[in-house]
Design a protein around this motif. Structure first.
Motif, PDB file in Angstrom:
ATOM      1  N   MET A 270       0.835  -1.196   0.000  1.00 54.98           N
ATOM      2  CA  MET A 270       0.000   0.000   0.000  1.00 54.98           C
ATOM      3  C   MET A 270       0.875   1.253   0.000  1.00 54.98           C
ATOM      4  SD  MET A 270      -3.106  -1.023   2.553  1.00 54.98           S
ATOM      5  CE  MET A 270      -1.963  -1.390   3.892  1.00 54.98           C
ATOM      6  N   LEU A 271       1.512   1.495  -1.123  1.00 56.37           N
ATOM      7  CA  LEU A 271       2.428   2.620  -1.211  1.00 56.37           C
ATOM      8  C   LEU A 271       1.708   3.960  -1.101  1.00 56.37           C
ATOM      9  CD1 LEU A 271       4.872   1.390  -3.994  1.00 56.37           C
ATOM     10  CD2 LEU A 271       5.274   1.508  -1.525  1.00 56.37           C
ATOM     11  N   THR A 272       0.403   3.968  -1.323  1.00 58.50           N
ATOM     12  CA  THR A 272      -0.348   5.213  -1.162  1.00 58.50           C
ATOM     13  C   THR A 272      -0.213   5.752   0.255  1.00 58.50           C
ATOM     14  OG1 THR A 272      -1.944   4.624  -2.880  1.00 58.50           O
ATOM     15  CG2 THR A 272      -2.641   6.251  -1.260  1.00 58.50           C
ATOM     16  N   LEU A 273      -0.226   4.861   1.248  1.00 53.17           N
ATOM     17  CA  LEU A 273      -0.043   5.312   2.629  1.00 53.17           C
ATOM     18  C   LEU A 273       1.352   5.880   2.832  1.00 53.17           C
ATOM     19  CD1 LEU A 273      -1.859   2.530   4.695  1.00 53.17           C
ATOM     20  CD2 LEU A 273      -2.730   4.747   3.926  1.00 53.17           C
ATOM     21  N   LYS A 274       2.338   5.346   2.129  1.00 51.75           N
ATOM     22  CA  LYS A 274       3.682   5.901   2.170  1.00 51.75           C
ATOM     23  C   LYS A 274       3.689   7.308   1.583  1.00 51.75           C
ATOM     24  CE  LYS A 274       8.235   6.079   2.327  1.00 51.75           C
ATOM     25  NZ  LYS A 274       8.963   6.285   3.609  1.00 51.75           N
ATOM     26  N   VAL A 275       2.944   7.512   0.505  1.00 55.80           N
ATOM     27  CA  VAL A 275       2.842   8.845  -0.084  1.00 55.80           C
ATOM     28  C   VAL A 275       2.218   9.825   0.903  1.00 55.80           C
ATOM     29  CG1 VAL A 275       1.710  10.206  -1.893  1.00 55.80           C
ATOM     30  CG2 VAL A 275       2.752   8.004  -2.452  1.00 55.80           C
ATOM     31  N   LEU A 276       1.150   9.406   1.580  1.00 52.41           N
ATOM     32  CA  LEU A 276       0.521  10.271   2.575  1.00 52.41           C
ATOM     33  C   LEU A 276       1.480  10.566   3.718  1.00 52.41           C
ATOM     34  CD1 LEU A 276      -3.091   8.771   2.748  1.00 52.41           C
ATOM     35  CD2 LEU A 276      -2.211  10.604   1.289  1.00 52.41           C
ATOM     36  N   SER A 277       2.291   9.594   4.074  1.00 54.86           N
ATOM     37  CA  SER A 277       3.315   9.794   5.095  1.00 54.86           C
ATOM     38  C   SER A 277       4.294  10.875   4.664  1.00 54.86           C
ATOM     39  CB  SER A 277       4.057   8.485   5.360  1.00 54.86           C
ATOM     40  OG  SER A 277       5.219   8.702   6.143  1.00 54.86           O
ATOM     41  N   LEU A 278       4.741  10.806   3.423  1.00 53.17           N
ATOM     42  CA  LEU A 278       5.694  11.800   2.914  1.00 53.17           C
ATOM     43  C   LEU A 278       5.076  13.192   2.875  1.00 53.17           C
ATOM     44  CD1 LEU A 278       7.327   9.792  -0.013  1.00 53.17           C
ATOM     45  CD2 LEU A 278       8.448  10.529   2.100  1.00 53.17           C
TER      46      LEU A 278
ATOM     47  N   SER B  55       5.290  14.753   6.205  1.00 55.66           N
ATOM     48  CA  SER B  55       6.639  14.858   6.761  1.00 55.66           C
ATOM     49  C   SER B  55       7.223  16.249   6.488  1.00 55.66           C
ATOM     50  CB  SER B  55       7.558  13.792   6.155  1.00 55.66           C
ATOM     51  OG  SER B  55       7.086  12.492   6.445  1.00 55.66           O
ATOM     52  N   TYR B  56       8.231  16.591   7.264  1.00 53.21           N
ATOM     53  CA  TYR B  56       8.948  17.850   7.047  1.00 53.21           C
ATOM     54  C   TYR B  56       9.482  17.879   5.618  1.00 53.21           C
ATOM     55  CZ  TYR B  56      12.406  21.571   7.859  1.00 53.21           C
ATOM     56  OH  TYR B  56      13.154  22.727   7.798  1.00 53.21           O
ATOM     57  N   PRO B  57       9.182  18.906   4.852  1.00 52.10           N
ATOM     58  CA  PRO B  57       9.570  18.917   3.427  1.00 52.10           C
ATOM     59  C   PRO B  57      11.087  18.852   3.235  1.00 52.10           C
ATOM     60  CG  PRO B  57       7.934  20.616   3.889  1.00 52.10           C
ATOM     61  CD  PRO B  57       8.388  20.097   5.221  1.00 52.10           C
ATOM     62  N   GLU B  58      11.495  17.962   2.377  1.00 51.96           N
ATOM     63  CA  GLU B  58      12.902  17.812   2.012  1.00 51.96           C
ATOM     64  C   GLU B  58      13.022  17.841   0.491  1.00 51.96           C
ATOM     65  OE1 GLU B  58      15.236  17.919   4.109  1.00 51.96           O
ATOM     66  OE2 GLU B  58      14.574  17.080   6.025  1.00 51.96           O
ATOM     67  N   ALA B  59      14.226  18.136   0.012  1.00 46.95           N
ATOM     68  CA  ALA B  59      14.452  18.209  -1.430  1.00 46.95           C
ATOM     69  C   ALA B  59      14.121  16.897  -2.115  1.00 46.95           C
ATOM     70  CB  ALA B  59      15.899  18.612  -1.706  1.00 46.95           C
ATOM     71  N   GLU B  60      14.395  15.766  -1.447  1.00 48.00           N
ATOM     72  CA  GLU B  60      14.133  14.453  -2.032  1.00 48.00           C
ATOM     73  C   GLU B  60      12.657  14.263  -2.337  1.00 48.00           C
ATOM     74  OE1 GLU B  60      17.904  14.353   0.197  1.00 48.00           O
ATOM     75  OE2 GLU B  60      15.867  15.028   0.641  1.00 48.00           O
ATOM     76  N   MET B  61      11.796  14.791  -1.463  1.00 47.66           N
ATOM     77  CA  MET B  61      10.370  14.657  -1.711  1.00 47.66           C
ATOM     78  C   MET B  61       9.954  15.449  -2.951  1.00 47.66           C
ATOM     79  SD  MET B  61       7.048  15.803   0.543  1.00 47.66           S
ATOM     80  CE  MET B  61       7.124  17.464  -0.133  1.00 47.66           C
ATOM     81  N   LEU B  62      10.518  16.630  -3.110  1.00 46.16           N
ATOM     82  CA  LEU B  62      10.146  17.463  -4.244  1.00 46.16           C
ATOM     83  C   LEU B  62      10.563  16.833  -5.566  1.00 46.16           C
ATOM     84  CD1 LEU B  62      10.915  21.062  -2.910  1.00 46.16           C
ATOM     85  CD2 LEU B  62       8.772  19.771  -2.847  1.00 46.16           C
ATOM     86  N   THR B  63      11.632  16.068  -5.542  1.00 49.38           N
ATOM     87  CA  THR B  63      12.064  15.403  -6.774  1.00 49.38           C
ATOM     88  C   THR B  63      11.249  14.139  -7.055  1.00 49.38           C
ATOM     89  OG1 THR B  63      13.761  14.120  -5.615  1.00 49.38           O
ATOM     90  CG2 THR B  63      14.409  16.270  -6.483  1.00 49.38           C
TER      91      THR B  63
END
Length: 234
Positions: A1-9, A12-20
């Motif tokens: 259920m990677l959708t829950l991982k997406v909601l987790s991100l 989360s505190y915004p990081e450059a990795e998330m924006l990419t």
């Protein structure tokens, strides 16, 4: 259920990795179709809002929203136990549940941090994830309602979780509380706030002992039962 991982991100505190990874995150939500249609679209809109945003601005906004008061704290048990000793035991119980299912925490986050909780759920079977998430929905729904009252798009994450796990029975009361409670005065009037707005969100069984791994550490005791238990202890 990677959708829950997406909601987790997203929480989360915004990081450059998330924006990419925004394209990948959106693709996961669209591919899995784990969320109800209206909630899926709202989450995709939230993801889209991060595009071309300045990272420092996102981080500043995140801290101002989630880290400067209790009303929108992303730690589940802060809304339940405040700074009482019950919170420490609840942390231990939740950590033991993680460890019993093979998850070892490698970060400095407390186990009741909602993004961490969602990441854990993303690795479980769907029926088990729903059961555990349902236990937390009174708190998560309150956060979503407070965000919606503030007109903040982050409420889409909590609405999506409610659609996935089911809304709590007291949803009308939760929404009324969010609409009428006023400003967050945690930093200036903490003692009175905790006394007047204590939330019952207690672990099953004896709160002075660790719970078995197969017992949810976030089972809810209704507010009136909590009050009666408190009166009996005095």
């Amino acid at each position: 259920m990677l959708t829950l991982k997406v909601l987790s991100l997203l929480l989360s505190y915004p990081e450059a990795e998330m924006l990419t990874a925004l394209d990948e995150m959106a693709a996961v939500v669209e591919r899995e179709k784990l969320l109800q249609e209206q909630h899926q679209q709202a989450v995709l809109t939230l993801i889209e809002s991060f595009r071309n945003a300045d990272l420092l601005d996102l981080q500043e906004q995140y801290v101002a929203l989630f880290d400067r008061g209790r009303f929108l704290s992303l730690h589940i048990f802060e809304h339940v136990h405040g700074e009482s000793r019950d919170r420490g035991q609840a942390m231990v119980d939740l950590l033991q549940m993680y460890e019993a299912r093979g998850l070892e925490l490698s970060s400095h986050e407390l186990p009741d941090y909602i993004p961490l909780f969602l990441e854990f759920l993303s690795q479980q079977q769907q029926d088990e994830a729903v059961d555990l998430l349902r236990d937390a929905m009174p708190v998560l729904s309150l956060l979503g309602a407070r965000l919606k009252e503030r007109g903040n798009d982050y409420h889409a994450v909590f609405d999506a979780l409610a659609g996935f796990a089911g809304e709590p029975e007291a949803l009308d009361d939760i929404r009324l509380q969010a609409a009428t409670e006023g400003e967050d005065r945690t930093l200036t009037d903490m003692d009175r706030i905790w006394e007047e707005e204590a939330v019952s969100f207690m672990g099953a069984g004896n709160n002075c002992q660790s719970q078995a791994a197969d017992v949810s550490p976030i089972t809810i005791t209704p507010r009136d039962q909590f009050a009666k238990a408190q009166n009996r202890s005095l």
